[in-house]
Write an enzyme that holds these catalytic residues in place. Structure first.
Site, PDB file in Angstrom:
ATOM      1  CB  ILE A 178     -63.110  10.733  57.841  1.00 30.43           C
ATOM      2  CG1 ILE A 178     -62.514  10.812  59.246  1.00 30.43           C
ATOM      3  CG2 ILE A 178     -62.919  12.055  57.110  1.00 30.43           C
ATOM      4  CD1 ILE A 178     -61.010  11.051  59.264  1.00 30.43           C
ATOM      5  N   GLY A 179     -66.313  10.757  56.241  1.00 29.81           N
ATOM      6  CA  GLY A 179     -66.999  10.569  54.959  1.00 29.81           C
ATOM      7  C   GLY A 179     -67.901   9.361  55.039  1.00 29.81           C
ATOM      8  CB  CYS A 358     -64.985   5.748  36.363  1.00 30.83           C
ATOM      9  SG  CYS A 358     -65.006   7.507  36.783  1.00 30.83           S
TER      10      CYS A 358
END
Length: 387
Positions: A178-179, A358
């Site tokens: 998923i992704g 980040c």
């Protein structure tokens, strides 16, 4: 007179002192406006102060993009600011804007099926040349695993192998990713573990390049929202995608995974996390980098998996993301002369602000990186965690 780290504002003939509230907040974090430390804020235009006071983190980031201030060590600036919770303290001076952001997240499903492909268009499709220049050869756009690695490429391969071993992959198994990004995991798992991978992404550029890179392997890459997944798989993996799901959709996400996972299977979730539950996301990141994104807290994940999965393992290696982000910046900065004609200076400043903020986020320990291994309650046998 305002002083900071021995700096006297009267010596700055081109700049007036910042508003007292900003000077005091910065000083409490060990940061100074126009100070001498590499993490100090060098102001080029005094409009910066107004933008911070009226627009908070969004104004601060936009002012940097526009060249109104600079900082030699943005990563260390954000480390200091976030370690002292400046984002929360500054929010008190922007209560109306903060309230609006909280209500937006509460009242609307920002990650609905209709909006699911927005982040693909606005971030992942900006240009494969940017990501190819910045990332390692596997094009892994997620935290590397640096435990026994000295460089980014080795650390990313170590992460991919760690995931495969945690999932106990066996030749011939069917894996749902998923992704899937640009196909880094799918290529590695199919090549080294002999599995068949069905990867989904909301990015047309990722789908195109991942399919090219995985040509000839038992890998299928589809442009698909996770809510459209059908069928059942021996194993499921999701690396760096859960940040786009959103709290309103956590139950649906884990229900899709539960239905898609074979009774004896394993599901590995690799996600950024935050150290406490928050009602909103950083407005600058939301506008310029990851629209509609939302970082989960441990409590939010625990509530969502309750009754759906057994938690087999929860591994935190958040400090590794700091090192990963700094390596990405080095690669990007080295490649910038090649990218500059296409993207321009404002993009470079935006990208630097993104990666360095980040890095400071993870260095401050607000940011975490989690790998969870989940199983269905009816699974038989024991699971032994791997590090």
């Amino acid at each position: 007179m305002e002083t900071c780290s021995g700096h006297d504002w009267r010596a700055e003939s081109n700049h007036s002192a910042p508003p007292a509230v900003l000077a005091e907040l910065a000083s409490s974090c060990g940061v100074c406006f126009n100070g001498d430390a590499p993490w100090d804020i060098r102001v080029h235009d005094e409009d910066v102060y107004r933008l911070i006071l009226t627009r908070g983190p969004l104004g601060f980031g936009e002012a940097y993009m526009d060249g109104l201030w600079d900082c030699a060590r943005l990563d260390e600036l954000f480390h200091r600011l976030l370690k002292h919770r400046i984002d929360e303290r500054l929010g008190g001076w922007n209560r109306l804007r903060l309230l609006g952001e909280m209500l937006r997240h509460r009242l609307f499903n920002l990650q609905s099926p209709r909006r699911a492909f927005q982040v693909g268009i606005e971030h992942y499709d900006i240009g494969n040349d940017v990501f190819a220049a910045m990332l390692d050869p596997t094009m892994s756009y997620s935290c590397a695993y640096w435990q026994d690695a000295a460089d980014l490429a080795t650390a990313q391969r170590a992460k991919l192998d760690l995931v495969c071993r945690k999932l106990e992959l066996k030749a011939g198994e069917r894996v749902l990713e998923i992704g899937c990004g640009w196909g880094g995991f799918a290529h590695y798992a199919a090549t080294h573990y002999g599995v068949e991978v069905f990867g989904i992404t909301v990015s047309k550029e990722q789908q195109r390049l991942a399919a090219e890179r995985c040509a000839g392997l038992p890998v299928n890459i589809a442009l698909l929202d996770y809510r459209q997944v059908t069928g059942q798989f021996d194993k499921i993996v999701s690396i760096g995608m859960f940040e786009h799901v959103g709290p309103k959709n956590y139950p649906a996400y884990f229900e899709v995974a539960r239905r898609a996972l074979a009774p004896e299977g394993l599901f590995l979730l690799h996600t950024i996390g935050i150290d406490h539950t928050t009602p909103h996301t950083d407005p600058w990141i939301d506008k310029y980098i990851f629209p509609n994104g939302k970082l989960p807290s441990a409590a939010e994940i625990a509530r969502a998996i309750d009754g759906r999965f057994v938690l087999e393992d929860w591994h935190n290696f958040g400090p590794d993301y700091d090192r990963t982000l700094m390596a990405w910046w080095e690669n990007f900065d080295r490649a910038w002369p090649m990218l500059a004609p296409k993207y321009g200076e404002r993009f470079r400043r935006m990208w630097r602000y993104y990666l360095m903020s980040c890095a400071g986020f993870f260095r401050s320990r607000q940011g975490q990186l989690w790998q969870l291994v989940l199983s269905r309650p009816e699974r038989s046998g024991d699971y032994r965690s791997i590090r």
